[in-house]
Design an enzyme around this catalytic site. Structure first.
Site, PDB file in Angstrom:
ATOM      1  CE1 TYR A  31       1.059   1.169   4.302  1.00 15.14           C
ATOM      2  CE2 TYR A  31       0.858  -1.216   4.368  1.00 15.14           C
ATOM      3  CZ  TYR A  31       1.330  -0.034   4.919  1.00 15.14           C
ATOM      4  OH  TYR A  31       2.045  -0.063   6.074  1.00 15.14           O
ATOM      5  CB  CYS A  77      -1.009   1.028  12.271  1.00 15.34           C
ATOM      6  SG  CYS A  77       0.490   1.661  11.480  1.00 15.34           S
ATOM      7  CG  HIS A 112      -3.157   5.287  11.363  1.00 17.55           C
ATOM      8  ND1 HIS A 112      -4.177   4.908  10.520  1.00 17.55           N
ATOM      9  CD2 HIS A 112      -2.267   4.256  11.365  1.00 17.55           C
ATOM     10  CE1 HIS A 112      -3.925   3.706  10.032  1.00 17.55           C
ATOM     11  NE2 HIS A 112      -2.770   3.280  10.531  1.00 17.55           N
ATOM     12  CG  ASN A 128      -6.405   0.564  11.516  1.00 17.09           C
ATOM     13  OD1 ASN A 128      -6.848  -0.249  10.708  1.00 17.09           O
ATOM     14  ND2 ASN A 128      -5.160   1.003  11.442  1.00 17.09           N
TER      15      ASN A 128
END
Length: 413
Positions: free
Chosen positions: A323, A359, A341, A361
């Site tokens: 990505y 990460c 994030h 989310n």
């Protein structure tokens, strides 16, 4: 112990000059003939004995070596130390005017000229002049006092209770013990802390436990003039002072898929999250895992937006899981790109299913709130996830047990 007073000194015109240093020169009688026939006169030399350090033996001296002038049986009337450009180096004289020393460090690779005038109790004067050179290192290193995010610690700034001080040297350090001796951290109130060398250029300092809010921290690197390797000397000193702000500790628990944020011990917010999906993939011979690694992280920095590119950790953009996209309200907690994030497309999974590459989310409202709430050095503890434990190079300083951390000091006994 003598008290010292500042003095630049003045060069007296017409004084006798003797090139002697590291030794003494004093009074001695000498008889000279008078121009008038049939008469002789006896001229007594001054009893004042001047001693100058360092010795003028053609050996370069360290800029930090002691340079001083002392006089016995008399007082100093002027001392002038000049650099190669003719600039007078400020000095400090004792109130009784029997000793003098420079008021600032000398430079590398420079030749200095020192002129001294003194007078004894009978009013007879003596003078001395000497020249010496300082060493010129074959290489110099500068130290930067940073956060784990790589930014300079701001003098007067406010940081989180998990703040780690990073001393980054711009040259490889051969003598880590010598370098570490130049580094000091003082806190008010006092805490137990230690340096830990990640490699030959980076030493990290943290306390044994999180700081208390309001703690004042002062960091000094007295590096100038210090030898820290073969021909390697410190370029200049560094200093920074900052304070610790409110306690922000977030617990991200993969069992509940929730991030609980505590401010000074009280729950400030609870946020559903979707963490790393788990598993791994081998790309180009490199194994890439998709866990949010368990361990204690700290906030490194933040950006809104940030461009997230999987190729930066070895996963090609055009691969199955690759990505590259712009992400809003991103707060970074690891060197290899773990963020809390916003990701609106996974709101359905937040609080129940792990879908990310690693990460955490959050929904737009929570991501923005956490972004604005966070400061560098805030703590984020990730629990009950799979995959390997967070390593120190990933911003896992607080994941290292204290005994192991203390053993990472170059001065560890």
């Amino acid at each position: 112990m003598r008290a010292w007073q500042k003095s630049l000194g003045l060069i007296s015109a017409g004084v006798a000059t003797l090139v002697v240093a590291g030794c003494t020169i004093g009074g001695a009688d000498k008889t000279t003939g008078n121009a008038v026939a049939g008469q002789t006169t006896t001229k007594s030399a001054s009893e004042a004995v001047v001693t100058v350090t360092p010795a003028n033996d053609d050996q370069p001296v360290n800029p930090l070596d002691q340079v001083r002038v002392d006089v016995a049986k008399g007082t100093l009337t002027s001392v002038t130390l000049t650099n190669p450009d003719g600039k007078v180096v400020p000095g400090i004289t004792t109130p009784d005017r029997t000793s003098w020393k420079p008021d600032e460090p000398l430079g590398y690779g420079k030749t200095y000229h020192l002129t001294v005038n003194a007078i004894d109790g009978k009013g007879l004067t003596t003078a001395k002049s000497t020249t010496f050179a300082t060493l010129e290192p074959s290489n110099q290193t500068k130290v930067y006092l940073n956060t784990t995010g790589g930014a300079a610690l701001a003098d007067g700034g406010t940081y989180g209770v998990g703040t780690v001080v990073v001393a980054h040297f711009d040259e490889a350090i051969d003598d880590k013990a010598a370098a570490e001796k130049t580094l000091t951290v003082k806190t008010d109130p006092p805490v137990q802390g230690s340096w830990y060398w990640l490699d030959n250029q980076n030493a990290h300092w943290r306390p044994q436990n999180y700081y208390q809010p309001g703690t004042k921290v002062t960091v000094d690197a007295k590096l100038y003039g210090k030898k820290v390797g073969d021909g390697l000397y410190g370029q200049e000193d560094e200093h920074v002072a900052f304070q610790i702000g409110d306690s922000h500790v977030s617990i991200a628990d993969d069992d509940t898929k929730m991030v609980t944020v505590y401010e000074n011990g009280q729950v400030a917010r609870t946020m559903p999250t979707s963490m790393g999906m788990g598993g791994e993939e081998v790309v180009g011979g490199k194994t890439i895992h998709f866990w949010t690694q368990p361990g204690t992280y700290t906030v490194m920095d933040k950006a809104n937006p940030v461009i997230m590119d999987s190729s930066t950790f070895g996963l090609p953009i055009n691969s199955r899981l690759g990505y590259k996209e712009s992400i809003n309200w991103a707060t970074r907690i690891s060197t290899d790109g773990i963020y809390l994030h916003e990701l609106e497309s996974t709101v359905w999974a937040q609080g129940n299913t792990d879908t990310s590459h690693g990460c955490l989310n959050l929904n737009p409202t929570n991501a923005k709130w956490f972004y604005n709430f966070s400061q560098p050095g805030d703590v984020v503890e990730v629990k009950n996830t799979g995959g390997p434990a967070l390593e120190v190079w990933q911003n896992g300083d607080w994941s290292v047990p204290w005994s192991e951390w203390a053993a990472g000091s170059a001065l560890h006994a």
